[in-house]
Design an enzyme around this catalytic site. Structure first.
Site, PDB file in Angstrom:
ATOM      1  N   GLU A   1      -2.130  -9.324   3.048  1.00 44.60           N
ATOM      2  CA  GLU A   1      -2.666  -9.993   4.492  1.00 44.60           C
ATOM      3  C   GLU A   1      -4.057  -9.776   4.723  1.00 44.60           C
ATOM      4  O   GLU A   1      -4.699 -10.564   5.496  1.00 44.60           O
ATOM      5  CB  GLU A   1      -2.044  -9.088   5.548  1.00 44.60           C
ATOM      6  CG  GLU A   1      -2.479  -7.779   5.680  1.00 44.60           C
ATOM      7  CD  GLU A   1      -2.338  -6.610   4.879  1.00 44.60           C
ATOM      8  OE1 GLU A   1      -2.753  -5.513   5.281  1.00 44.60           O
ATOM      9  OE2 GLU A   1      -1.513  -7.027   3.814  1.00 44.60           O
TER      10      GLU A   1
ATOM     11  N   CYS B   1       0.893  -1.212   0.002  1.00 39.62           N
ATOM     12  CA  CYS B   1      -0.047   0.009   0.005  1.00 39.62           C
ATOM     13  C   CYS B   1       0.919   1.163   0.010  1.00 39.62           C
ATOM     14  O   CYS B   1       1.486   1.414  -0.899  1.00 39.62           O
ATOM     15  CB  CYS B   1      -0.940  -0.057   1.175  1.00 39.62           C
ATOM     16  SG  CYS B   1      -2.347   1.100   0.895  1.00 39.62           S
TER      17      CYS B   1
ATOM     18  N   HIS C   1      -3.689  -5.318  -0.474  1.00 40.90           N
ATOM     19  CA  HIS C   1      -3.104  -5.898   0.889  1.00 40.90           C
ATOM     20  C   HIS C   1      -3.259  -7.345   0.850  1.00 40.90           C
ATOM     21  O   HIS C   1      -4.338  -7.902   0.965  1.00 40.90           O
ATOM     22  CB  HIS C   1      -4.070  -5.337   2.090  1.00 40.90           C
ATOM     23  CG  HIS C   1      -4.036  -3.872   2.260  1.00 40.90           C
ATOM     24  ND1 HIS C   1      -3.181  -3.394   3.221  1.00 40.90           N
ATOM     25  CD2 HIS C   1      -4.575  -2.890   1.584  1.00 40.90           C
ATOM     26  CE1 HIS C   1      -3.362  -2.227   3.282  1.00 40.90           C
ATOM     27  NE2 HIS C   1      -4.225  -1.612   2.444  1.00 40.90           N
TER      28      HIS C   1
END
Length: 212
Positions: A193, A82, A191
């Site tokens: 994750e 990001c 992202h």
């Protein structure tokens, strides 16, 4: 020695990144740290980030982390996420700030005039939610990830590389670079994750990646 340093400059949900890395690399020593020396000594470095790029850069400087991040980006496997992607570039329209100047190019805001879908309906900024990622080049971090897999995005700005560093594209509504690869650097706008199986696969690939 720390196997993986996650750079903590107070801008992002670092625990979710750490938890995802712990899942794919349970035997690795993972440190969430704002200590420049820990970052310098780590074998791999991850720079996440959320919020405004000027604020992120200011916190890097306040904590004395700028040069440690630059050194990591020059010398070891490096993953930006990001804002961790955006700050690698030369400059940003967000606050008209200079970035770290590691990847040639600039960061631009999604233009309001262009934010319409094929039916003419207005699209919201920030770009938030799941979107397909088209792999522009073959890369070790794309291993075992199907082309056009969906990843999770939250951003109002996008990167525009000056050189052929793009490794992935998405569309909202126009095509934009969402991943860059340069030597030992791989950085993404989305992202991983938060991106379920595809994101965990990418993180696992990063843990095993040995840049040439």
């Amino acid at each position: 020695m720390t196997d993986i340093a996650i750079v903590d400059y107070g801008m992002g949900n670092l625990r979710s990144v750490a938890k995802a890395l712990e899942h794919v690399a349970p035997e690795a020593v993972i440190a969430v740290t704002n200590n420049p020396e820990v970052v310098r000594k780590a074998e791999r470095v991850v720079v996440p980030g959320q919020g405004a790029m000027p604020d992120c850069l200011r916190e890097l400087d306040r904590l004395g982390l700028r040069e440690a991040v630059r050194d990591a980006a020059a010398n070891k496997p490096f993953l930006g996420i990001c804002i961790g992607l955006q700050m690698l570039f030369d400059s940003s329209e967000e606050g008209n700030v200079s970035g770290l100047g590691i990847v040639p190019g600039r960061v631009k805001r999604f233009p309001a005039s262009a934010m319409k879908d094929e039916k003419g309906q207005k699209l919201k900024v920030p770009h938030m939610g799941w979107n397909q990622v088209h792999q522009s080049v073959g890369h070790s971090l794309w291993k075992n990830i199907a082309n056009d897999s969906r990843f999770y995005f939250v951003h109002s700005y996008y990167v525009e590389p000056a050189d052929a560093d793009s490794a992935g594209h998405s569309a909202y509504p126009f095509s934009f670079t969402c991943a860059v690869a340069k030597d030992n650097i791989f950085a993404v706008q989305f992202h991983p994750e938060k991106s379920h199986a595809a994101g965990l696969t990418l993180l696992g690939n990063f843990v095993r990646w040995k840049p040439v």
